[in-house]
Design a protein around this motif. Sequence first.
Motif, PDB file in Angstrom:
ATOM      1  N   PHE A  88     -63.244  32.714   7.872  1.00 49.35           N
ATOM      2  CA  PHE A  88     -64.084  33.863   7.504  1.00 49.35           C
ATOM      3  C   PHE A  88     -63.236  34.769   6.612  1.00 49.35           C
ATOM      4  O   PHE A  88     -62.424  35.559   7.075  1.00 49.35           O
ATOM      5  CB  PHE A  88     -64.564  34.596   8.758  1.00 49.35           C
ATOM      6  CG  PHE A  88     -65.370  33.715   9.673  1.00 49.35           C
ATOM      7  CD1 PHE A  88     -66.604  33.212   9.272  1.00 49.35           C
ATOM      8  CD2 PHE A  88     -64.890  33.363  10.916  1.00 49.35           C
ATOM      9  CE1 PHE A  88     -67.347  32.385  10.107  1.00 49.35           C
ATOM     10  CE2 PHE A  88     -65.624  32.533  11.758  1.00 49.35           C
ATOM     11  CZ  PHE A  88     -66.852  32.047  11.348  1.00 49.35           C
ATOM     12  N   ALA A  90     -63.573  37.384   4.678  1.00 50.59           N
ATOM     13  CA  ALA A  90     -63.576  38.849   4.618  1.00 50.59           C
ATOM     14  C   ALA A  90     -63.045  39.479   5.902  1.00 50.59           C
ATOM     15  O   ALA A  90     -62.837  40.680   5.957  1.00 50.59           O
ATOM     16  CB  ALA A  90     -64.982  39.359   4.312  1.00 50.59           C
ATOM     17  N   LEU A  91     -62.836  38.658   6.927  1.00 54.66           N
ATOM     18  CA  LEU A  91     -62.304  39.200   8.180  1.00 54.66           C
ATOM     19  C   LEU A  91     -60.775  39.128   8.164  1.00 54.66           C
ATOM     20  O   LEU A  91     -60.187  38.343   7.434  1.00 54.66           O
ATOM     21  CB  LEU A  91     -62.821  38.399   9.377  1.00 54.66           C
ATOM     22  CG  LEU A  91     -64.327  38.274   9.562  1.00 54.66           C
ATOM     23  CD1 LEU A  91     -64.624  37.554  10.882  1.00 54.66           C
ATOM     24  CD2 LEU A  91     -65.014  39.618   9.531  1.00 54.66           C
ATOM     25  N   GLU A  95     -59.263  39.227  13.492  1.00 54.67           N
ATOM     26  CA  GLU A  95     -60.699  39.109  13.740  1.00 54.67           C
ATOM     27  C   GLU A  95     -61.137  37.646  13.753  1.00 54.67           C
ATOM     28  O   GLU A  95     -61.994  37.245  14.547  1.00 54.67           O
ATOM     29  CB  GLU A  95     -61.491  39.892  12.684  1.00 54.67           C
ATOM     30  CG  GLU A  95     -61.430  41.399  12.883  1.00 54.67           C
ATOM     31  CD  GLU A  95     -62.054  42.188  11.737  1.00 54.67           C
ATOM     32  OE1 GLU A  95     -62.551  43.292  11.989  1.00 54.67           O
ATOM     33  OE2 GLU A  95     -62.037  41.698  10.583  1.00 54.67           O
ATOM     34  N   GLU A  98     -60.235  36.437  17.032  1.00 57.67           N
ATOM     35  CA  GLU A  98     -61.091  37.048  18.051  1.00 57.67           C
ATOM     36  C   GLU A  98     -62.453  36.358  18.126  1.00 57.67           C
ATOM     37  O   GLU A  98     -62.948  36.084  19.221  1.00 57.67           O
ATOM     38  CB  GLU A  98     -61.247  38.532  17.729  1.00 57.67           C
ATOM     39  CG  GLU A  98     -61.473  39.381  18.944  1.00 57.67           C
ATOM     40  CD  GLU A  98     -61.627  40.837  18.547  1.00 57.67           C
ATOM     41  OE1 GLU A  98     -60.772  41.334  17.780  1.00 57.67           O
ATOM     42  OE2 GLU A  98     -62.615  41.463  18.973  1.00 57.67           O
ATOM     43  N   VAL A  99     -63.076  36.072  16.975  1.00 58.79           N
ATOM     44  CA  VAL A  99     -64.358  35.358  17.060  1.00 58.79           C
ATOM     45  C   VAL A  99     -64.141  33.947  17.579  1.00 58.79           C
ATOM     46  O   VAL A  99     -65.044  33.362  18.176  1.00 58.79           O
ATOM     47  CB  VAL A  99     -65.170  35.313  15.735  1.00 58.79           C
ATOM     48  CG1 VAL A  99     -65.681  36.663  15.363  1.00 58.79           C
ATOM     49  CG2 VAL A  99     -64.415  34.681  14.619  1.00 58.79           C
ATOM     50  N   ARG A 102     -64.970  33.406  21.229  1.00 62.18           N
ATOM     51  CA  ARG A 102     -66.369  33.420  21.691  1.00 62.18           C
ATOM     52  C   ARG A 102     -66.730  32.141  22.451  1.00 62.18           C
ATOM     53  O   ARG A 102     -67.476  32.189  23.430  1.00 62.18           O
ATOM     54  CB  ARG A 102     -67.327  33.582  20.516  1.00 62.18           C
ATOM     55  CG  ARG A 102     -67.196  34.892  19.779  1.00 62.18           C
ATOM     56  CD  ARG A 102     -67.687  36.072  20.615  1.00 62.18           C
ATOM     57  NE  ARG A 102     -67.764  37.267  19.794  1.00 62.18           N
ATOM     58  CZ  ARG A 102     -66.802  38.177  19.699  1.00 62.18           C
ATOM     59  NH1 ARG A 102     -65.697  38.046  20.384  1.00 62.18           N
ATOM     60  NH2 ARG A 102     -66.950  39.222  18.896  1.00 62.18           N
TER      61      ARG A 102
ATOM     62  N   LEU B 163     -68.726  42.451  14.992  1.00 57.23           N
ATOM     63  CA  LEU B 163     -67.886  41.345  14.503  1.00 57.23           C
ATOM     64  C   LEU B 163     -68.701  40.055  14.444  1.00 57.23           C
ATOM     65  O   LEU B 163     -68.613  39.302  13.466  1.00 57.23           O
ATOM     66  CB  LEU B 163     -66.669  41.181  15.421  1.00 57.23           C
ATOM     67  CG  LEU B 163     -65.692  40.067  15.066  1.00 57.23           C
ATOM     68  CD1 LEU B 163     -65.141  40.236  13.654  1.00 57.23           C
ATOM     69  CD2 LEU B 163     -64.544  40.006  16.066  1.00 57.23           C
ATOM     70  N   ARG B 166     -70.908  40.236  11.356  1.00 58.50           N
ATOM     71  CA  ARG B 166     -70.157  40.004  10.112  1.00 58.50           C
ATOM     72  C   ARG B 166     -69.787  38.536   9.971  1.00 58.50           C
ATOM     73  O   ARG B 166     -69.761  37.981   8.869  1.00 58.50           O
ATOM     74  CB  ARG B 166     -68.896  40.885  10.100  1.00 58.50           C
ATOM     75  CG  ARG B 166     -69.213  42.345   9.792  1.00 58.50           C
ATOM     76  CD  ARG B 166     -67.962  43.179   9.710  1.00 58.50           C
ATOM     77  NE  ARG B 166     -67.347  43.377  11.015  1.00 58.50           N
ATOM     78  CZ  ARG B 166     -66.039  43.491  11.223  1.00 58.50           C
ATOM     79  NH1 ARG B 166     -65.197  43.428  10.204  1.00 58.50           N
ATOM     80  NH2 ARG B 166     -65.567  43.674  12.434  1.00 58.50           N
ATOM     81  N   THR B 167     -69.507  37.908  11.094  1.00 56.96           N
ATOM     82  CA  THR B 167     -69.155  36.491  11.080  1.00 56.96           C
ATOM     83  C   THR B 167     -70.350  35.628  10.668  1.00 56.96           C
ATOM     84  O   THR B 167     -70.241  34.772   9.797  1.00 56.96           O
ATOM     85  CB  THR B 167     -68.671  36.081  12.490  1.00 56.96           C
ATOM     86  OG1 THR B 167     -67.599  36.929  12.864  1.00 56.96           O
ATOM     87  CG2 THR B 167     -68.221  34.649  12.516  1.00 56.96           C
ATOM     88  N   GLN B 170     -71.223  35.845   6.998  1.00 58.23           N
ATOM     89  CA  GLN B 170     -70.318  35.178   6.058  1.00 58.23           C
ATOM     90  C   GLN B 170     -70.500  33.677   6.015  1.00 58.23           C
ATOM     91  O   GLN B 170     -70.414  33.060   4.967  1.00 58.23           O
ATOM     92  CB  GLN B 170     -68.868  35.472   6.442  1.00 58.23           C
ATOM     93  CG  GLN B 170     -68.398  36.796   5.920  1.00 58.23           C
ATOM     94  CD  GLN B 170     -66.957  37.007   6.297  1.00 58.23           C
ATOM     95  OE1 GLN B 170     -66.079  36.274   5.875  1.00 58.23           O
ATOM     96  NE2 GLN B 170     -66.726  37.998   7.107  1.00 58.23           N
ATOM     97  N   ASN B 171     -70.673  33.073   7.183  1.00 60.85           N
ATOM     98  CA  ASN B 171     -70.749  31.615   7.225  1.00 60.85           C
ATOM     99  C   ASN B 171     -71.456  31.235   8.517  1.00 60.85           C
ATOM    100  O   ASN B 171     -70.853  31.135   9.577  1.00 60.85           O
ATOM    101  CB  ASN B 171     -69.336  31.022   7.188  1.00 60.85           C
ATOM    102  CG  ASN B 171     -69.356  29.507   7.134  1.00 60.85           C
ATOM    103  OD1 ASN B 171     -70.349  28.859   7.454  1.00 60.85           O
ATOM    104  ND2 ASN B 171     -68.241  28.928   6.728  1.00 60.85           N
ATOM    105  N   PHE B 284     -68.603  43.249  -0.371  1.00 61.26           N
ATOM    106  CA  PHE B 284     -68.535  42.736   0.996  1.00 61.26           C
ATOM    107  C   PHE B 284     -67.921  41.338   1.057  1.00 61.26           C
ATOM    108  O   PHE B 284     -67.062  41.066   1.849  1.00 61.26           O
ATOM    109  CB  PHE B 284     -69.935  42.712   1.590  1.00 61.26           C
ATOM    110  CG  PHE B 284     -69.949  42.423   3.061  1.00 61.26           C
ATOM    111  CD1 PHE B 284     -69.840  43.440   3.977  1.00 61.26           C
ATOM    112  CD2 PHE B 284     -70.051  41.117   3.506  1.00 61.26           C
ATOM    113  CE1 PHE B 284     -69.844  43.167   5.318  1.00 61.26           C
ATOM    114  CE2 PHE B 284     -70.055  40.844   4.855  1.00 61.26           C
ATOM    115  CZ  PHE B 284     -69.955  41.883   5.748  1.00 61.26           C
ATOM    116  N   ARG B 285     -68.402  40.460   0.181  1.00 61.96           N
ATOM    117  CA  ARG B 285     -68.000  39.059   0.286  1.00 61.96           C
ATOM    118  C   ARG B 285     -66.665  38.739  -0.312  1.00 61.96           C
ATOM    119  O   ARG B 285     -66.171  39.137  -1.213  1.00 61.96           O
ATOM    120  CB  ARG B 285     -69.053  38.160  -0.358  1.00 61.96           C
ATOM    121  CG  ARG B 285     -69.970  37.620   0.741  1.00 61.96           C
ATOM    122  CD  ARG B 285     -71.250  37.079   0.148  1.00 61.96           C
ATOM    123  NE  ARG B 285     -72.228  38.133   0.136  1.00 61.96           N
ATOM    124  CZ  ARG B 285     -73.454  37.992   0.634  1.00 61.96           C
ATOM    125  NH1 ARG B 285     -73.820  36.887   1.166  1.00 61.96           N
ATOM    126  NH2 ARG B 285     -74.298  38.973   0.587  1.00 61.96           N
TER     127      ARG B 285
END
Lengths: 233, 285
Positions: A88, A90-91, A95, A98-99, A102, B163, B166-167, B170-171, B284-285
Amino acid sequence: MLMIRGLSGGYGALPVLNGIDLRVEAGEVVGLLGRNGAGKTTMLRVIAGWLRATSGSITLDGQELIRLPAFRRARAGIAHVPQGRGIFNALTVRENLEVGTRAASLRGGQGIPEDVFHYFPILRERQGQIAGTLSGGQQQQLAIGRALCGRPSVLLLDEPSEGIQPNIVQSIADIIPRIARERGLAVVLVEQNLDLALQASDRCFVIEKGKIVHSATPAELADETILKELLAL
Amino acid sequence: MEFAAVTTLNALTLISILLLVGLGLAISFGLMNVTNLAHGEFVTIGAFTVYFVQSLGGSFWFGLLAAPVVGGLVGMVLEYAVIRHLYSRPMSTILATWGISLVLQQSLELAFGLGAKPVSPPVEGTVDLIVAVYPAYRLILIGIAAATLTAVILLVNRTSFGLDIRTVIQNREMAEGVGINTRRSYAIAFAFGAAIAGLAGGLVAPLAIVLPQMGVNYLANAFFVVIVGGAGSIAGLLAGSVFVGGLTSILNYQISPSLAQALVLLAAIIVVRLRPNGLLGGAFR
Ligand SMILES: Nc1ncnc2c1ncn2[C@@H]1O[C@H](COP(=O)(O)OP(=O)(O)OP(=O)(O)O)[C@@H](O)[C@H]1O
Ligand SMILES: [Mg+2]
């Protein structure tokens, strides 16, 4: 233990896999070799649930996964590091990790496992950095680290050496079997880089036109004439 | 001096409303690629909720709390019943949501009858700001909009649900791959955008002519905002709202509202020609 029987599937009406049988034990690295277009990526995507299977069965420690959507398979313990890494961008690095947790949240896995930073110390240093600005090798380490954050029991790796500087390829070749042993992970490693595949794998399979056509030990495949014959290079 | 201050405050009022309406549209249109032509009806529903509560003798504030709840519920039903089946079919989504927008308008007309609905503001009177005297309710509206925007920014950037969103944006495939139920994330994001639009409708109700068709105007303007600002970032949304809201307010003094609207559309087209990804596109991207 990951057990795959008679697995077929592909893109819509176009079948790519034609009855794959494969069994991977916990703590074992299985290398998957095959020419471009043989169906290696497709196979990992079908196992992870990103593509629909038309028939067959995928069980993880006895639990049937074939009808589950991708996110439920991830939660059941299948981690997929896709071709292209799927970072990802942009993270931040943190982060992304962290995802990654999940997938483990329902199994009680809280937070980023500490050993992720032992395997990949660079991730600790770069925690606040935007992931898209990492080098290819660092992104690959992040992708594997993120997969481990879900505390999986199966790790599907699609060409981890693609587009990566040689010194990091070597460190990835060292770390994959280590992770498999230490965490009791069943690893399926798809690799075009034969040196890496032979070095990291316990057993190897050759896939051709969506079927597994040969199995061999890395030692056998180290013999170039056999290898060339099997892969028809 | 006074004129400039009042114009600025009028612009801020409009910008606040556009921002809130545009936020939902930025989520559905900008991030989920869903062209929801019924988005304006969430504004209408919010305004009617406040009217309905007041007509039963309830307070404005209770109505304003109920407006996002009702808007969000209608959004949730719409997503579940229609939109989720059409994520991969943009043209069908446009037609379906257009139809739904007409059905919602007709239903409101059947339920509440013809004619504009009166909504009274919670506070009357003006506030002396030294440079200008300005209606108190409009200042409250600006404050609530600013607080809502701040809350949304915190939600997106500081919470684990933010989060996830946002994830997913993005994808989506990879988000599923790490165990996120992306269907559910989409549904929540959509309902959330509808709720904010409902809040905007509730806020604007004392200032606007409350009619079943009122949403159409907000829909058009919100699309300008999202397209001009560049979908995908809150900064872009802010830029788009300032551009559209500011220009409309200034022009409204000089010329008739419909001509002003046409000129804003023209300006929006020029911006998009010059900067196809919007004023802050790609941030953003
Ligand atoms: N998105 C797609 N839609 C339709 N067919 C596809 C798609 N992606 C791959 N294929 C086809 O599926 C077959 C298997 O492709 P796959 O990507 O699994 O091969 P691979 O073994 O991973 O190859 P490579 O070594 O090049 O990565 C190929 O014939 C390919 O053309
Ligand atoms: Mg491949």
